[in-house]
Structure formats: structure tokens, C-alpha cells
Design a protein around this motif. Structure first.
Motif, PDB file in Angstrom:
ATOM      1  N   PHE A 251      -0.631   8.984  10.510  1.00  0.00           N
ATOM      2  CA  PHE A 251      -0.268   7.576  10.570  1.00  0.00           C
ATOM      3  C   PHE A 251      -0.117   6.985   9.170  1.00  0.00           C
ATOM      4  O   PHE A 251       0.745   6.137   8.940  1.00  0.00           O
ATOM      5  CB  PHE A 251      -1.324   6.802  11.357  1.00  0.00           C
ATOM      6  N   ALA A 252      -0.967   7.427   8.246  1.00  0.00           N
ATOM      7  CA  ALA A 252      -0.884   6.903   6.878  1.00  0.00           C
ATOM      8  C   ALA A 252       0.444   7.271   6.238  1.00  0.00           C
ATOM      9  O   ALA A 252       1.084   6.436   5.584  1.00  0.00           O
ATOM     10  CB  ALA A 252      -2.052   7.441   6.047  1.00  0.00           C
ATOM     11  N   ARG A 253       0.878   8.505   6.407  1.00  0.00           N
ATOM     12  CA  ARG A 253       2.140   8.939   5.809  1.00  0.00           C
ATOM     13  C   ARG A 253       3.324   8.188   6.409  1.00  0.00           C
ATOM     14  O   ARG A 253       4.229   7.740   5.689  1.00  0.00           O
ATOM     15  CB  ARG A 253       2.320  10.439   6.022  1.00  0.00           C
ATOM     16  N   VAL A 254       3.341   8.047   7.731  1.00  0.00           N
ATOM     17  CA  VAL A 254       4.442   7.342   8.385  1.00  0.00           C
ATOM     18  C   VAL A 254       4.484   5.887   7.941  1.00  0.00           C
ATOM     19  O   VAL A 254       5.550   5.350   7.597  1.00  0.00           O
ATOM     20  CB  VAL A 254       4.296   7.444   9.921  1.00  0.00           C
ATOM     21  N   THR A 255       3.321   5.243   7.947  1.00  0.00           N
ATOM     22  CA  THR A 255       3.265   3.833   7.560  1.00  0.00           C
ATOM     23  C   THR A 255       3.644   3.648   6.102  1.00  0.00           C
ATOM     24  O   THR A 255       4.388   2.723   5.749  1.00  0.00           O
ATOM     25  CB  THR A 255       1.844   3.278   7.801  1.00  0.00           C
ATOM     26  N   TYR A 256       3.151   4.523   5.259  1.00  0.00           N
ATOM     27  CA  TYR A 256       3.434   4.419   3.828  1.00  0.00           C
ATOM     28  C   TYR A 256       4.926   4.571   3.547  1.00  0.00           C
ATOM     29  O   TYR A 256       5.498   3.819   2.744  1.00  0.00           O
ATOM     30  CB  TYR A 256       2.643   5.492   3.080  1.00  0.00           C
ATOM     31  N   ALA A 257       5.570   5.531   4.205  1.00  0.00           N
ATOM     32  CA  ALA A 257       6.989   5.781   3.966  1.00  0.00           C
ATOM     33  C   ALA A 257       7.838   4.572   4.328  1.00  0.00           C
ATOM     34  O   ALA A 257       8.795   4.229   3.622  1.00  0.00           O
ATOM     35  CB  ALA A 257       7.445   7.000   4.765  1.00  0.00           C
ATOM     36  N   VAL A 258       7.488   3.899   5.433  1.00  0.00           N
ATOM     37  CA  VAL A 258       8.262   2.734   5.858  1.00  0.00           C
ATOM     38  C   VAL A 258       7.874   1.498   5.053  1.00  0.00           C
ATOM     39  O   VAL A 258       8.734   0.745   4.590  1.00  0.00           O
ATOM     40  CB  VAL A 258       8.056   2.482   7.367  1.00  0.00           C
ATOM     41  N   ALA A 259       6.567   1.299   4.871  1.00  0.00           N
ATOM     42  CA  ALA A 259       6.094   0.090   4.203  1.00  0.00           C
ATOM     43  C   ALA A 259       6.516   0.036   2.742  1.00  0.00           C
ATOM     44  O   ALA A 259       6.745  -1.048   2.194  1.00  0.00           O
ATOM     45  CB  ALA A 259       4.568  -0.001   4.309  1.00  0.00           C
TER      46      ALA A 259
END
Length: 294
Positions: A164-172
Motif C-alpha cells: 500500500f505504501a508503494r502504490v500510495t507513494y507513486a500516485v501521491a
């Protein structure tokens, strides 16, 4: 709203199939006391290893317990672990991804390097190793006693957090650098308002897709941990423990013992994967464009 309705109407039949499977499994888990024909832990030696018939639809196990009732109740453990782990993982991972993307600089690097270190080891290896060290008994935190099931949910949830951290970081990271976010800051909006009102809502689509797919992985991990004796403890039913108990039945002819819990795991995982693929298509801008043009 009209676009969403149109996308739902044109969704592929496999998405509806996945949604139906998920709803059936969730309904069975919730209504287990009402629909299970027998007590899943009641021992009946007189009817041990009974093949499927009109009385016991899926047969009985080595202790005479009804396999159908145990499969239905086993859905509770698997779905509770899968869904609970995703919730915990999303809370931790999304928070870490938003912090790293919004903070930037050294905080960004430290947070994401920790995430990469955790994600570098396979989930199942982490889970078996940590549960093996902690044991299958309850964990005492002060005066609070955490049962083994809660410990497994928390553990798998922490292991899901890097995803979840990687997905959120990439978009955010892309959203934080957008002009409208900078304009919001110049207008006097607080950091909390920007993160929760502008950044997080734009990250929800990939997060929801990832959550749907991770539930299936959580079910497999729970079954794997229970299979080796580190998960849900007997006599409570779990699909993994049922498969573990049925290992010898593969050679002795009681085919129904491994088939039905294995089928329950397979169907549930396929259902969540189909649903996840459908949700991904719904949130995919390219899919939306193709649908609207058609």
C-alpha cells in the motif's frame, strides 16, 4: 455518476462472477450459525470418515465432524484474516506513502527504504518465521491478551503495508507536485487539509484495486500458516488446518477431505481476483475512454 453507472453496466461477466462468489462466501461466513447443518467441532466417532451422502453432503472427517459445517465456519477465519489484514495494511501503508510523498527530502528516503527492506522478503516467509518465533499462544501486552488469530491478522496486515505504501507513494508524489495542490497551499490550506482533501482522494482508486487483490493473498497466507500448524488452532475449523488433517487421506481413499476445503480456497481466491480485475478496469482511465466511445 452517469459514467460510473455506464461502466458498471458494461462490466465484463467475469467481474460479476467474482462479485457473486465474494458475496456468497461473505454471506456464508456471516450466517454460518444459521446455515451450517451441524456443530463444526462436535465429534461423532460412529460416523467417522463417512463419504458424502444425503445426511452428510460433504462427508465427515476422522473425528466424525461434518465437513460441510467446517468448510462454512472455516470461511470465517480465512475471510476475517484476509479482510482484517488488508484494513490494517492500508492504514499503515497509506499513511506511510502519504507521509513520504508529501514530506519529501530525508523523510521520504528513510520511509521508502524501510518499506523496500520489508518488501524484499516474501510475505509467506515473513509470516511463518515471525509466527514460528512468537508461537501459537496468546501474546500478552501488559494486561491485554491477544489471541493467535488477532496476532496473525496484525502480522499479515503489517506485511501488506509496504504494498500500500508503494502504490500510495507513486500516485501521491505526482499529485503533490501538481499546480492545484500548490495553489491550495498558497490559499492558506493546512497540510492536513491538503493531504486528506486533495491528495488522498486521488489515491483511492489504485488503493481499492490493490486491497481487493490482497484479500485473496491474505486468504492463501492464512491457509498456509494454518497448514503448518501456526495459524488457527484446533478444534476451530480453518481451511488450512482441514487440508493439513487430510494429508493422509490422499492415499487412503477419503478424497472428500482434501477436495472440499481446497476447492473453497481456490474458488474464494478466484472470486477476489476476478473482482479485483473488474475493479481495476472500472478505475482504469483507458478502459473508461473505450467504454464511453463505444
Amino acid at each position: 455518476m452517469n459514467r460510473l453507472i455506464q461502466l458498471v453496466r458494461t462490466a465484463d461477466w467475469t467481474g460479476w462472477l467474482g462479485a457473486a462468489i465474494v458475496l456468497v462466501m461473505l454471506g456464508a461466513a456471516i450466517a454460518a450459525p444459521l446455515i451450517a447443518p451441524y456443530d463444526p467441532v462436535a465429534i461423532n466417532i460412529e460416523h467417522r470418515l463417512t463419504a458424502p451422502d444425503a445426511t452428510y453432503w460433504l462427508g465427515t472427517d476422522q473425528a466424525g465432524r461434518d465437513v460441510l459445517s467446517r468448510v462454512i465456519y472455516g470461511a470465517r477465519a480465512s475471510l476475517a484474516v484476509g479482510i482484517g489484514a488488508v484494513i490494517i495494511g492500508a492504514l499503515i501503508g497509506v499513511s506511510a506513502g502519504l507521509f513520504a510523498a508529501y514530506k519529501g527530502g530525508l523523510g521520504d528516503q528513510i520511509t521508502m527504504r524501510i518499506v523496500d527492506a520489508i518488501a524484499s522478503i516474501p510475505l509467506l516467509v515473513w509470516a511463518i518465521a515471525i509466527v514460528g518465533v512468537l508461537g501459537v499462544g496468546p501474546v500478552a501486552i501488559g494486561s491485554l491478551q491477544l489471541p493467535n488469530e488477532v496476532k496473525i491478522v496484525t502480522l499479515i496486515g503489517c506485511l501488506f503495508s509496504p504494498v500500500f505504501a508503494r502504490v500510495t507513494y507513486a500516485v501521491a508524489q505526482r499529485i503533490v507536485s501538481a499546480d492545484y495542490v500548490k495553489a491550495r497551499y498558497l490559499q492558506g490550506a493546512s497540510h492536513w487539509q491538503i493531504v486528506t482533501g486533495d491528495v488522498l482522494p486521488n489515491c483511492l482508486s489504485p488503493i481499492i484495486v490493490q486491497a481487493t487483490l490482497l484479500v485473496a493473498i491474505g486468504i492463501v497466507i492464512e491457509a498456509s500458516i494454518s497448514f503448518v500448524g501456526l495459524g488457527v488452532q484446533p478444534p476451530q475449523p480453518s481451511w488450512g488446518t482441514m487440508l493439513s488433517d487430510a494429508r493422509n487421506a490422499i492415499y487412503s481413499g477419503e478424497w472428500w477431505l482434501p477436495v472440499f476445503p481446497g476447492l473453497a480456497i481456490s474458488v474464494t481466491v478466484i472470486g477476489f481476483n476476478l473482482l479485483g480485475d473488474a475493479v481495476r478496469d472500472l478505475f482504469d482511465p483507458r478502459h473508461e475512454a473505450r467504454t464511453l466511445v463505444a
